[in-house]
Design an enzyme around this catalytic site. Structure first.
Site, PDB file in Angstrom:
ATOM      1  N   ILE A 204       4.010  -3.870   5.695  1.00 55.72           N
ATOM      2  CA  ILE A 204       2.967  -3.019   5.103  1.00 55.72           C
ATOM      3  C   ILE A 204       3.595  -2.863   3.681  1.00 55.72           C
ATOM      4  O   ILE A 204       4.623  -2.765   3.268  1.00 55.72           O
ATOM      5  CB  ILE A 204       3.192  -1.493   5.540  1.00 55.72           C
ATOM      6  CG1 ILE A 204       2.935  -1.399   7.183  1.00 55.72           C
ATOM      7  CG2 ILE A 204       2.026  -0.681   4.849  1.00 55.72           C
ATOM      8  CD1 ILE A 204       1.836  -1.781   7.789  1.00 55.72           C
ATOM      9  N   LYS A 205       2.385  -3.180   2.775  1.00 58.01           N
ATOM     10  CA  LYS A 205       2.573  -2.749   1.335  1.00 58.01           C
ATOM     11  C   LYS A 205       1.773  -1.584   0.983  1.00 58.01           C
ATOM     12  O   LYS A 205       0.621  -1.241   1.230  1.00 58.01           O
ATOM     13  CB  LYS A 205       1.580  -4.122   0.634  1.00 58.01           C
ATOM     14  CG  LYS A 205       1.504  -3.816  -1.034  1.00 58.01           C
ATOM     15  CD  LYS A 205       0.934  -4.996  -1.574  1.00 58.01           C
ATOM     16  CE  LYS A 205       0.721  -4.553  -3.061  1.00 58.01           C
ATOM     17  NZ  LYS A 205       0.335  -5.843  -3.634  1.00 58.01           N
ATOM     18  N   THR A 206       2.690  -0.720   0.344  1.00 59.34           N
ATOM     19  CA  THR A 206       2.219   0.586  -0.120  1.00 59.34           C
ATOM     20  C   THR A 206       2.820   1.091  -1.361  1.00 59.34           C
ATOM     21  O   THR A 206       3.460   0.480  -2.229  1.00 59.34           O
ATOM     22  CB  THR A 206       2.382   1.446   1.087  1.00 59.34           C
ATOM     23  OG1 THR A 206       1.775   2.786   0.791  1.00 59.34           O
ATOM     24  CG2 THR A 206       3.933   1.964   1.171  1.00 59.34           C
TER      25      THR A 206
END
Ligand code: R5P
Length: 291
Positions: A204-206
Site C-alpha cells: 500500500i502506498k499512502t
C-alpha cells in the site's frame, strides 16, 4: 454487511507487537504467497533492510509534462543507481528506461483523467495483464479513491488487478489517493489502507499522518509513503526518517527527488535513511556536502 450504527471505535492496535505471520520471508503479509510473487516482492523490498526506495515519475499520466520530468531520458540514468524501484507508466518506462537496468518496476496500470478534470477519481484499468508480464513488472500500481465519486470503479480496478495478478504471480500496489474534499486524517488512512489490503493489495502506498504507527499496525501488508508536494530537502528527509521509524517499509518519492536542485544526491540521501539507518540530520548533512 455489518450495521455501521453504534460501531465501537477500533483502538487496540498493539503497535509494539511484531506482525505474527511473518514466517521466514522478509515482506509483511507475503509468507503464504507463491515463489513468483515472492520473487517480485524481493525485487522491490531489499532482503537485507526489508525496505525500498521507489522513485515515482508517473505524474505525466494525468499531468503531462511536469516540472523536473521534462526529460525522463536524461533524468532517469542519473537516479537509477540510487533507487530500488522505478514507478512509471508503460509509455515512460518503455521509451526512457534502459532495458538493462536491473531495478524493480512498479507499473502504473490505471488512468482515465487529466489535471483539466475537477474530479480525478474515475479511472479504468488501462494496462492488460499480458503487457504487465511482457514488461516484467514487479507490481501493478492501482490508484484508489476511497470515499470519492469514483470509489466503485477504483475498487473494481483493484480487484481485477488482484485477480489477474494472482493468476500470474504479479503483486498489486494499492495507491491511496486523497480527493480534494478529503481530510488527511489517521482515521481516513486507516480506513483506506485496510480496505485495499483486505481486497488483496500486496503493498500500500499512502501518506504520513497522525497515528501513523497505528495505520502500519492495522495493515497486514507493507506500507510505502508518498513524498507529496516539494518540501525543503531537510523536511523531506525528516519525513522519510519519521515514517521509517514508525514502521513504513519504504518511500515512493517523486517531486522531493526530481524537483530538488540535486536530484541524484537527494536520492542517495533518501537511500541512506531508508536502507542504512541514517538519521535525517546525517542524510541532510550528506545532501549539503555533496555536489
Ligand atoms: C500519485 O498519484 C502518483 O502516484 C505520484 O507518483 C505520487 O504521488 C508520488 O509522487 P510525489 O512524491 O511527487 O507525490
Amino acid at each position: 454487511m455489518a450495521d455501521v450504527d453504534g460501531l465501537k471505535v477500533a483502538k487496540d492496535y498493539k503497535v509494539d507487537v511484531p506482525f505474527a505471520n511473518q514466517g521466514d520471508f522478509h515482506v509483511k503479509g507475503a509468507n503464504n504467497l507463491d515463489w513468483g510473487m515472492k520473487k517480485h516482492l524481493s525485487n522491490i523490498f531489499d532482503p537485507v533492510s526489508g525496505n525500498t526506495v521507489m522513485f515515482a515519475f508517473d505524474h505525466g499520466y494525468f499531468m503531462g509534462s511536469t516540472a523536473g520530468l521534462e526529460r525522463l531520458d536524461v533524468l532517469l540514468p542519473q537516479l537509477i543507481p540510487y533507487v530500488d524501484v522505478l514507478m512509471g507508466t508503460r509509455g515512460a518506462i518503455r521509451t526512457c528506461v534502459p532495458a538493462n537496468c536491473q531495478k524493480g518496476i512498479a507499473l502504473r496500470t490505471t488512468s482515465g483523467s487529466s489535471m483539466l478534470n475537477d474530479d480525478l477519481s474515475h479511472e479504468v484499468l488501462a494496462v492488460d495483464i499480458e503487457d504487465v508480464i511482457r514488461m516484467n513488472a514487479d507490481c501493478m500500481a492501482i490508484q484508489t479513491f476511497i470515499g470519492a465519486d469514483g470509489q466503485l470503479s477504483s475498487l473494481d480496478n483493484l480487484s481485477k488487478a488482484v485477480n489477474a495478478g494472482m493468476r500470474y504471480s504479479v503483486p498489486v500496489m494499492g495507491v491511496v489517493a486523497v480527493g480534494k474534499q478529503m481530510e488527511r486524517t489517521g482515521r481516513f488512512f486507516k480506513l483506506a489502507t485496510r480496505i485495499l489490503a483486505e481486497l488483496g493489495a500486496n503493498i500500500i502506498k499512502t501518506y504520513n499522518c497522525e497515528d501513523f504507527e497505528e495505520v502500519v499496525a492495522a495493515c497486514p501488508v507493507p506500507i510505502v509513503v508518498a513524498g507529496g508536494k516539494k518540501l525543503p530537502e531537510k523536511e523531506a528527509l525528516e519525513l522519510a526518517y519519521e515514517v521509517i521509524s514508525k514502521g513504513a517499509r519504504g518511500v515512493d518519492m517523486g517531486r522531493n527527488i526530481f524537483q530538488s536542485q540535486k536530484p541524484a544526491v537527494m536520492a542517495q540521501a533518501v537511500n541512506m535513511v531508508v536502507h542504512k539507518g541514517a538519521t535525517a540530520k546525517e542524510a541532510y548533512e550528506f545532501f549539503q556536502e555533496t555536489e
